[in-house]
Motif scaffolding. Structure first.
Motif, PDB file in Angstrom:
ATOM      1  N   LYS A 182       0.837  -1.204   0.000  1.00  0.00           N
ATOM      2  CA  LYS A 182       0.000   0.000   0.000  1.00  0.00           C
ATOM      3  C   LYS A 182       0.875   1.259   0.000  1.00  0.00           C
ATOM      4  O   LYS A 182       0.648   2.193  -0.789  1.00  0.00           O
ATOM      5  CB  LYS A 182      -0.892  -0.027   1.249  1.00  0.00           C
ATOM      6  N   ASP A 183       1.885   1.270   0.852  1.00  0.00           N
ATOM      7  CA  ASP A 183       2.770   2.444   0.919  1.00  0.00           C
ATOM      8  C   ASP A 183       3.500   2.637  -0.411  1.00  0.00           C
ATOM      9  O   ASP A 183       3.661   3.762  -0.881  1.00  0.00           O
ATOM     10  CB  ASP A 183       3.785   2.299   2.064  1.00  0.00           C
ATOM     11  N   ASN A 215       1.388   4.165  -3.011  1.00  0.00           N
ATOM     12  CA  ASN A 215       1.027   5.554  -2.720  1.00  0.00           C
ATOM     13  C   ASN A 215       2.235   6.475  -2.826  1.00  0.00           C
ATOM     14  O   ASN A 215       2.133   7.665  -2.571  1.00  0.00           O
ATOM     15  CB  ASN A 215       0.421   5.668  -1.311  1.00  0.00           C
ATOM     16  N   PHE A 243       3.535   4.489  -7.178  1.00  0.00           N
ATOM     17  CA  PHE A 243       2.511   5.253  -7.888  1.00  0.00           C
ATOM     18  C   PHE A 243       3.133   5.994  -9.078  1.00  0.00           C
ATOM     19  O   PHE A 243       2.647   5.912 -10.212  1.00  0.00           O
ATOM     20  CB  PHE A 243       1.816   6.245  -6.944  1.00  0.00           C
ATOM     21  N   SER A 281      -4.699   1.580  -3.017  1.00  0.00           N
ATOM     22  CA  SER A 281      -3.960   2.841  -3.034  1.00  0.00           C
ATOM     23  C   SER A 281      -4.863   4.025  -3.400  1.00  0.00           C
ATOM     24  O   SER A 281      -5.459   4.043  -4.487  1.00  0.00           O
ATOM     25  CB  SER A 281      -2.800   2.732  -4.048  1.00  0.00           C
ATOM     26  N   ASP A 282      -4.957   4.988  -2.505  1.00  0.00           N
ATOM     27  CA  ASP A 282      -5.828   6.137  -2.836  1.00  0.00           C
ATOM     28  C   ASP A 282      -5.269   6.962  -3.993  1.00  0.00           C
ATOM     29  O   ASP A 282      -6.023   7.550  -4.764  1.00  0.00           O
ATOM     30  CB  ASP A 282      -6.156   7.001  -1.614  1.00  0.00           C
ATOM     31  N   LYS A 283      -3.941   6.963  -4.144  1.00  0.00           N
ATOM     32  CA  LYS A 283      -3.338   7.703  -5.266  1.00  0.00           C
ATOM     33  C   LYS A 283      -3.739   7.072  -6.600  1.00  0.00           C
ATOM     34  O   LYS A 283      -4.056   7.779  -7.565  1.00  0.00           O
ATOM     35  CB  LYS A 283      -1.819   7.684  -5.162  1.00  0.00           C
TER      36      LYS A 283
END
Ligand code: SAM
Length: 229
Positions: free
Chosen positions: A11-12, A15, A19, A91-93
């Protein structure tokens, strides 16, 4: 490293450096040779899925869950072809980028719907569930849980892609290019096809169509499994 660690790292990564890297690979701007090779390989996988689904001639209105949708490379063309697409990513990005691309390409923000969610917590029921190039981030036991969960969301069909263990030797030589620089800490996991098929079968699915994309730096085995009637 335990499973929670894997997920947090993934996840990190998606992001931050991941990303930036994958947004470029999954775009049309200038990239280096390795990234271009991966872009082309990934596009072949996306095209294979689209060609299977359009050949069936029943996409209009079909509910599709795109789990780990990235920047929407598959969700957007499927929505364009008339499917009702529920896309999500950890991932929000990536989701933010996917929403922007969908709006630019489709001129509306209703379909696909995009959500920031990890696939383990997805619920609901969809005609078809698709998960492309996500399992590479997870070890075998975690991938087995993920596949079983995706099966439980699917009424009819599950389409999955993963990096097959058969190509272990060649892929290992090139693995550095998947996660260059500091984010090399993010591992790439290969999966044995026989294991994946066994998990699908234990969940009541059998493989109908399959395809393999292999370029210099991109390896992806694609399986379509249908629920037994
Ligand atoms: N499926 C997309 C495609 O083929 O264009 C993206 C593939 S990209 C290599 C992997 C994606 O999986 C990333 O966007 C990442 O954030 C997402 N991802 C990784 N682990 C996930 C999880 N547990 N749940 C949901 N998405 C996840």
């Amino acid at each position: 490293m335990n499973v929670t660690d894997d997920k947090t790292i993934v996840k990190d990564y998606f992001n931050s450096t991941g990303f930036d890297r994958w947004r470029r690979i999954y775009g049309d701007g200038e990239v280096n040779k390795v990234q271009l090779d991966i872009r082309n390989g990934h596009q072949q996988t996306v095209d294979a899925v689209i060609s299977w689904l359009t050949a069936d001639n029943n996409l209009a209105g079909m509910s599709i869950c795109d789990a780990g949708c990235g920047v929407g490379s598959l969700s957007i063309p499927l929505a364009q072809a008339g499917a009702k697409v529920y896309a999500s990513d950890i991932s929000d990005k990536m989701v933010e980028e996917a929403k922007e691309r969908a709006l630019n390409t489709l001129g509306q923000g209703e379909n696909p719907t995009f959500a920031v969610q990890d696939l383990e917590t997805l619920s609901g029921s969809y005609h078809t569930v698709i998960c492309l190039d996500v399992l590479i981030h997870y070890p075998q036991d975690k991938a087995a849980e993920m596949i079983s969960h995706l099966c439980s969301l699917s009424q009819s069909r599950l389409i999955l892609s993963f990096a097959p263990k058969t190509f272990a030797l060649s892929i290992l030589k090139k693995i550095g290019s998947f996660f260059p620089g500091p984010s090399k800490a993010t591992r790439a996991y290969l999966h044995r096809e026989a294991d994946v098929v066994k998990i699908l079968e234990s969940n009541g699915f059998s493989v109908q169509r399959q395809s393999m994309t292999k370029t210099s730096f991109y390896f992806s085995r694609l399986l379509e499994a249908n629920r037994h009637s």
